[in-house]
Design a protein around this motif. Structure first.
Motif, short mmCIF file in Angstrom:
data_model
loop_
_atom_site.label_atom_id
_atom_site.label_comp_id
_atom_site.label_asym_id
_atom_site.label_seq_id
_atom_site.Cartn_x
_atom_site.Cartn_y
_atom_site.Cartn_z
N SER A 66 74.20 69.68 85.40
CA SER A 66 74.14 70.86 84.54
C SER A 66 73.52 70.53 83.19
O SER A 66 73.81 69.49 82.59
CB SER A 66 75.54 71.43 84.32
N GLN A 67 72.69 71.44 82.73
CA GLN A 67 72.14 71.37 81.38
C GLN A 67 72.96 72.32 80.53
O GLN A 67 72.92 73.54 80.73
CB GLN A 67 70.66 71.78 81.38
N ILE A 68 73.73 71.79 79.57
CA ILE A 68 74.71 72.60 78.84
C ILE A 68 74.45 72.54 77.34
O ILE A 68 74.21 71.46 76.79
CB ILE A 68 76.15 72.12 79.14
N LEU A 69 74.51 73.70 76.70
CA LEU A 69 74.35 73.80 75.26
C LEU A 69 75.57 74.49 74.66
O LEU A 69 76.10 75.45 75.23
CB LEU A 69 73.10 74.61 74.91
N TRP A 70 76.01 73.99 73.50
CA TRP A 70 77.18 74.56 72.82
C TRP A 70 76.80 74.81 71.37
O TRP A 70 76.35 73.92 70.65
CB TRP A 70 78.35 73.58 72.90
N GLN A 105 80.27 80.17 68.66
CA GLN A 105 81.25 80.19 69.74
C GLN A 105 80.60 80.63 71.06
O GLN A 105 81.12 81.47 71.79
CB GLN A 105 82.43 81.09 69.39
N ARG A 106 79.45 80.02 71.35
CA ARG A 106 78.71 80.37 72.55
C ARG A 106 78.32 79.12 73.31
O ARG A 106 77.75 78.18 72.73
CB ARG A 106 77.47 81.19 72.19
N LEU A 107 78.64 79.09 74.60
CA LEU A 107 78.27 77.98 75.46
C LEU A 107 77.45 78.50 76.63
O LEU A 107 77.78 79.55 77.20
CB LEU A 107 79.53 77.26 75.98
N ALA A 108 76.40 77.79 76.98
CA ALA A 108 75.55 78.21 78.09
C ALA A 108 75.20 77.00 78.94
O ALA A 108 75.02 75.89 78.42
CB ALA A 108 74.29 78.88 77.59
N SER A 109 75.11 77.21 80.24
CA SER A 109 74.75 76.12 81.14
C SER A 109 73.76 76.59 82.20
O SER A 109 73.78 77.75 82.61
CB SER A 109 76.01 75.56 81.83
N TRP A 110 72.90 75.67 82.62
CA TRP A 110 71.93 75.91 83.69
C TRP A 110 72.15 74.81 84.73
O TRP A 110 71.98 73.62 84.42
CB TRP A 110 70.50 75.84 83.16
N THR A 111 72.51 75.19 85.95
CA THR A 111 72.88 74.20 86.95
C THR A 111 72.05 74.38 88.22
O THR A 111 72.11 75.44 88.86
CB THR A 111 74.37 74.35 87.33
N PRO A 112 71.25 73.37 88.60
CA PRO A 112 70.48 73.48 89.85
C PRO A 112 71.35 73.12 91.05
O PRO A 112 71.99 72.08 91.09
CB PRO A 112 69.36 72.45 89.65
N ILE A 113 71.37 74.01 92.03
CA ILE A 113 72.08 73.76 93.29
C ILE A 113 71.19 74.27 94.42
O ILE A 113 71.06 75.48 94.63
CB ILE A 113 73.45 74.46 93.33
N GLY A 114 70.55 73.36 95.13
CA GLY A 114 69.60 73.76 96.17
C GLY A 114 68.49 74.59 95.57
O GLY A 114 67.86 74.19 94.58
N ALA A 155 83.43 78.43 86.71
CA ALA A 155 82.45 79.44 87.09
C ALA A 155 81.40 78.84 88.02
O ALA A 155 80.99 79.46 89.01
CB ALA A 155 81.79 80.04 85.85
N ILE A 156 80.95 77.64 87.71
CA ILE A 156 79.97 76.97 88.55
C ILE A 156 80.57 76.68 89.93
O ILE A 156 79.93 76.92 90.96
CB ILE A 156 79.49 75.66 87.89
N ASP A 157 81.80 76.18 89.97
CA ASP A 157 82.46 75.87 91.24
C ASP A 157 82.59 77.11 92.13
O ASP A 157 82.26 77.09 93.32
CB ASP A 157 83.85 75.28 91.00
#
Length: 411
Positions: A189-193, A198-207, A242-244
């Protein structure tokens, strides 16, 4: 193309500006099932006397002038029909927001993401679906979870896009501190905080997917700004969950090969042929192609708890969109019961229906929203319940009359 789903909410259909997008918000109220029935009973409607304007009055087979774009949109609708609700990630998230949408354009999936380079960042992008929810109707209370999945041509495209999209990052004020974050559960996951926001965002490659998760802690942010308190810890545990949950839901989702997208059925349930189509050039609402199942519809409703009960009780299993919404219920009694849950509130008042369609229900909104479509009409026929809205009363009358005629002419 971005399609912002109509929001089924209490007692009004309204249009809300959200950045450059106009979001259609459909309303079906939260009155109890014991409200007075408006069933047709013994009334006979003379279709020849209905004022339907220039609208079609018979079922029309659904077609598309751009099969590839429509195919991409239908792929996103397929995602909506299986995608986890916010409440399936955190049971407290029972109010959906206007952040729910089908998207195929490179720059349209979230207003808080920097998409200036999306076309280059997201090579191989096909389509996506995003849903957004919070624990309260008031956006300043609690937090908002936005959860999305984007489909790409290949696993490699998805992996490259996750890195590039995270590099482009969030839309924040100049000088805002942003910290990269590592998840031990999801090391890819590529995660920024952004602690000050008070904002967190993530980009996760799965297939072939990139999962996007954003948590916007509006209440924490407001408290910090007002009282000068130290920032709350970042919500990484929630992002991991959320990712799970999303990854588990998508594991059985079979993406459509790019060369097969044009073969996705546009109207497998025959709903679109019965749905009043939006006039060419009509910009009063967003929309979506195809039909949603009950689960997909639950992304649309504002009050998830209430509408899950209503849908179950009336057997609602499909909704389609055109110049209004068409809902399919279990049977004719259930369709009428569904419409009997539309109520009048202090911002919506009953008005006379079209003279030749007395079984319809019509209302006028007096709410504070300047973007609200003021006129709404509802009618049931057989197992179908229809909702239309317009800026003009005569147009609303013509739309509901034409929609009724289409259903009545379905042989």
């Amino acid at each position: 193309m971005r399609y912002s789903y109509g929001r089924l909410r209490s007692a009004r259909i309204r249009l809300r500006a959200a950045g450059a997008a106009v979001l259609a918000v459909s309303v079906l109220a939260s009155a109890g099932c014991g409200s007075e029935s408006h069933a047709a009973k013994d009334q006979t409607i003379d279709l020849s006397k209905l004022d339907t304007g220039s609208y079609a009055t018979k079922p029309t087979d659904a077609t598309t002038s751009d099969p590839m774009t429509t195919g991409r949109e239908l792929e996103a609708v397929r995602l909506a029909n299986i995608f986890p609700l916010g409440s399936e990630i955190d049971p407290a998230l029972i109010y959906n927001t206007a952040g729910t949408n089908v998207f195929t354009e490179a720059n349209s999936f979230n207003d808080y993401v920097n998409v200036d380079h999306f076309t280059d960042d997201a090579k191989g992008f096909i389509a996506g679906f995003a849903t957004s929810a919070r624990p309260a109707q008031d956006p300043d209370l609690g937090y908002t979870l936005t959860n999305a999945a984007m489909v790409f041509d290949t696993d490699a495209d998805a992996g490259s896009a996750a890195t590039a999209l995270a590099r482009s990052g969030l839309k924040l004020k100049s000088g805002t501190e942003v910290d990269p974050v590592q998840s031990t559960k999801h090391p890819a996951s590529q995660i920024l905080w952004a602690p000050s926001q008070q904002r967190l965002a993530s980009w996760t490659p799965i297939g072939k997917f990139v999962l996007f998760t954003m948590i916007d802690q509006a209440e924490n942010y407001s408290v910090e700004q007002e009282f000068g308190l130290a920032p709350e810890p970042m919500p990484l545990t929630l992002a991991d969950k959320a990712i799970d949950v999303t990854a588990d839901r998508l594991k059985d989702f079979q993406t459509t090969p790019p060369d097969k997208l044009t073969g996705l059925p546009l109207d497998p349930d025959g709903m679109l042929r019965l749905t009043l189509q939006r006039p060419t050039g009509d910009q009063t609402t967003g929309g979506f192609p195809g039909t949603l199942n009950q689960h997909g519809m639950l992304h649309m409703v504002e009050n998830l708890t209430y509408y899950r009960t209503v849908f179950d009780q009336t057997g609602v299993d499909r909704v389609s969109d055109g110049a209004g919404f068409l809902v399919r219920a279990r049977d004719s009694a259930s369709a009428q019961a569904f419409l009997d849950n539309v109520s009048v509130t202090r911002t919506q008042h009953p008005i006379d229906p079209p003279a030749e369609l007395p079984i319809a229900r019509c209302e006028k909104s007096h709410g504070p929203d300047p973007h609200a479509a003021p006129f709404h009409c509802y009618v049931a026929f057989g197992r179908y319940a229809a909702t239309v809205w317009s800026q003009q009363l005569q147009d609303a009358y013509q739309r509901i009359s034409a929609q009724y005629a289409i259903l009545a002419n379905n042989k």
